[in-house]
Write an enzyme that holds these catalytic residues in place. Structure first.
Site, PDB file in Angstrom:
ATOM      1  N   SER A  82     -53.154  -7.322  17.065  1.00 50.36           N
ATOM      2  CA  SER A  82     -54.369  -6.720  17.630  1.00 50.36           C
ATOM      3  C   SER A  82     -55.258  -6.050  16.566  1.00 50.36           C
ATOM      4  O   SER A  82     -55.676  -4.901  16.725  1.00 50.36           O
ATOM      5  CB  SER A  82     -54.009  -5.716  18.739  1.00 50.36           C
ATOM      6  N   LEU A 111     -45.791  15.089   5.059  1.00 53.94           N
ATOM      7  CA  LEU A 111     -46.204  13.842   5.710  1.00 53.94           C
ATOM      8  C   LEU A 111     -47.728  13.656   5.705  1.00 53.94           C
ATOM      9  O   LEU A 111     -48.469  14.604   5.976  1.00 53.94           O
ATOM     10  CB  LEU A 111     -45.722  13.869   7.171  1.00 53.94           C
ATOM     11  N   HIS A 116     -52.796   7.782  29.106  1.00 58.65           N
ATOM     12  CA  HIS A 116     -53.300   8.228  27.801  1.00 58.65           C
ATOM     13  C   HIS A 116     -52.936   9.688  27.548  1.00 58.65           C
ATOM     14  O   HIS A 116     -52.588  10.077  26.441  1.00 58.65           O
ATOM     15  CB  HIS A 116     -54.823   8.040  27.720  1.00 58.65           C
ATOM     16  N   ASP A 121     -48.869   1.308  22.184  1.00 61.62           N
ATOM     17  CA  ASP A 121     -49.413   0.502  23.286  1.00 61.62           C
ATOM     18  C   ASP A 121     -48.620   0.718  24.578  1.00 61.62           C
ATOM     19  O   ASP A 121     -47.435   1.044  24.549  1.00 61.62           O
ATOM     20  CB  ASP A 121     -49.372  -0.981  22.879  1.00 61.62           C
TER      21      ASP A 121
HETATM   22  C1  IPE Z   1     -53.991  -2.092  20.409  1.00 63.51           C
HETATM   23  O1  IPE Z   1     -53.690  -2.105  21.761  1.00 63.51           O
HETATM   24  C2  IPE Z   1     -54.835  -0.902  20.063  1.00 63.51           C
HETATM   25  C3  IPE Z   1     -54.186   0.404  20.149  1.00 63.51           C
HETATM   26  C4  IPE Z   1     -52.954   0.633  20.460  1.00 63.51           C
HETATM   27  C5  IPE Z   1     -55.031   1.520  19.815  1.00 63.51           C
HETATM   28  P1  IPE Z   1     -54.593  -2.914  22.813  1.00 63.51           P
HETATM   29  O2  IPE Z   1     -53.974  -2.702  24.131  1.00 63.51           O
HETATM   30  O3  IPE Z   1     -56.002  -2.540  22.650  1.00 63.51           O
HETATM   31  O4  IPE Z   1     -54.410  -4.421  22.308  1.00 63.51           O
HETATM   32  P2  IPE Z   1     -54.384  -5.755  23.155  1.00 63.51           P
HETATM   33  O5  IPE Z   1     -55.616  -5.764  24.016  1.00 63.51           O
HETATM   34  O6  IPE Z   1     -53.131  -5.764  23.960  1.00 63.51           O
HETATM   35  O7  IPE Z   1     -54.366  -6.833  22.108  1.00 63.51           O
HETATM   36  C1  IPE Z   2     -52.668   1.951  24.259  1.00 71.86           C
HETATM   37  O1  IPE Z   2     -52.394   1.791  25.613  1.00 71.86           O
HETATM   38  C2  IPE Z   2     -53.715   3.005  24.003  1.00 71.86           C
HETATM   39  C3  IPE Z   2     -55.009   2.456  23.596  1.00 71.86           C
HETATM   40  C4  IPE Z   2     -55.282   1.193  23.372  1.00 71.86           C
HETATM   41  C5  IPE Z   2     -56.080   3.406  23.406  1.00 71.86           C
HETATM   42  P1  IPE Z   2     -53.266   0.815  26.514  1.00 71.86           P
HETATM   43  O2  IPE Z   2     -54.412   1.562  27.083  1.00 71.86           O
HETATM   44  O3  IPE Z   2     -53.621  -0.424  25.783  1.00 71.86           O
HETATM   45  O4  IPE Z   2     -52.247   0.482  27.679  1.00 71.86           O
HETATM   46  P2  IPE Z   2     -51.922  -0.943  28.262  1.00 71.86           P
HETATM   47  O5  IPE Z   2     -51.573  -1.822  27.117  1.00 71.86           O
HETATM   48  O6  IPE Z   2     -53.148  -1.406  28.978  1.00 71.86           O
HETATM   49  O7  IPE Z   2     -50.766  -0.727  29.159  1.00 71.86           O
HETATM   50 MG    MG Z   3     -52.696  -2.161  25.475  1.00 69.01          MG
END
Ligand code: IPE
Ligand code: IPE
Ligand code: MG
Length: 260
Positions: free
Chosen positions: A202, A137, A43, A26
């Site tokens: 999440s 792995l 990303h 995240d």
């Molecule tokens: C959780 O992160 C999903 C992934 C890392 C793929 P999100 O950014 O989507 O979760 P929330 O919105 O903070 O709960």
């Molecule tokens: C995690 O990073 C990647 C995915 C959920 C695909 P985020 O896109 O949630 O990045 P933040 O949490 O908004 O910074």
């Molecule tokens: Mg996020």
């Protein structure tokens, strides 16, 4: 040519290493924003981070690495962001397949794959087949994944078996439920790591993480290095996993009913 990988020494004695590490990757969007860049740049850089973490996991002898790449709820993000994430997954697999093979990595997917484009579904299946003969792995990627949806699918599968007379309601045990989840056959995660400072699950591995240890790192995913990974493992090893029981050293004096 990717740079030849290097390995950090084992952060823990080998026998103390977790078998299964799961990561909620995240913070990509916030990391990019801090740099004045669009979220999709986060990303892209986040996807590049994956290579190092996969390589290090293999070198440390971790059996399963589960990466949360895209959640059920992430489908609700702007279409352009969703499509960039899907392209990055495609690009990663296309580019890394040979390298994963050289590193003896196997590949699995959990999640509702039917929602992905047919091309991506094919690529995932091909990658799985291509790496199936490896013995190292297991890289288990959660795409279009949600713990609640996974449990719902397992429940439906069991209900169908009951309806067909293949099993009775009393046959449903927690082991049988586990066997109907996408993670069937994998050990439960010993350690769940979440980057970016958020302390929530999440919708990730809800059933499987019943007794996992959690490590919350304030580092955003694109900056989660092998050193950060090693530090998470050291924290993990300092915890005592009791699984609802009592510490070995608390087993001695049982009788003390003096007033509190
Ligand atoms: C959780 O992160 C999903 C992934 C890392 C793929 P999100 O950014 O989507 O979760 P929330 O919105 O903070 O709960
Ligand atoms: C995690 O990073 C990647 C995915 C959920 C695909 P985020 O896109 O949630 O990045 P933040 O949490 O908004 O910074
Ligand atoms: Mg996020």
């Amino acid at each position: 040519m990717p740079l030849p990988g290097f390995s950090l020494p084992y952060p823990l004695p080998r026998e103390a290493m977790p078998r299964h590490v799961a990561m909620i990757m995240d913070g990509n969007g916030r990391w990019a924003k801090q740099k004045g860049r669009p979220r999709v740049y986060g990303h892209k850089c986040g996807a590049e981070r994956v290579r190092e973490i996969v390589e290090q996991s293999g070198q440390w002898g971790i059996e399963v690495l589960t990466l949360y790449a895209f959640s059920d709820e992430n489908w609700g993000r702007p279409t352009e962001e969703v499509s960039v994430i899907m392209k990055l997954i495609e690009h990663y697999l296309g580019k890394e397949r040979e390298e994963l093979n050289r590193k003896n990595v196997r590949f699995q997917i959990i999640g509702d794959i039917a929602r992905l484009s047919p091309a991506l579904q094919r690529l995932l299946e091909e990658t799985k087949r291509f790496l199936a003969g490896n013995t190292g792995l297991i890289l288990n990627v959660a795409i279009s994944y949600g713990g609640r949806a996974e449990i719902t699918r397992a429940t439906q599968a069991l209900a169908h078996k009951i309806a067909r007379g293949e099993i009775k309601p009393e046959d449903i045990t927690s082991d049988l439920i586990s066997q109907h989840l996408d993670t069937a056959g994998l050990p439960d995660p010993d350690l769940v790591i979440r980057t970016s400072g958020e302390m929530r699950i999440s919708n990730f591995l809800l059933w499987q993480s019943a007794y996992s240890e959690f490590h919350f790192s304030s580092v955003m995913w694109p900056e989660f290095t092998r050193e950060e990974f090693a530090s998470a493992l050291r924290h993990y090893s300092s915890r005592e996993r009791r699984f609802g029981l009592v510490s070995n050293h608390d087993n001695g004096r049982l009788q003390d009913m003096s007033p509190c």
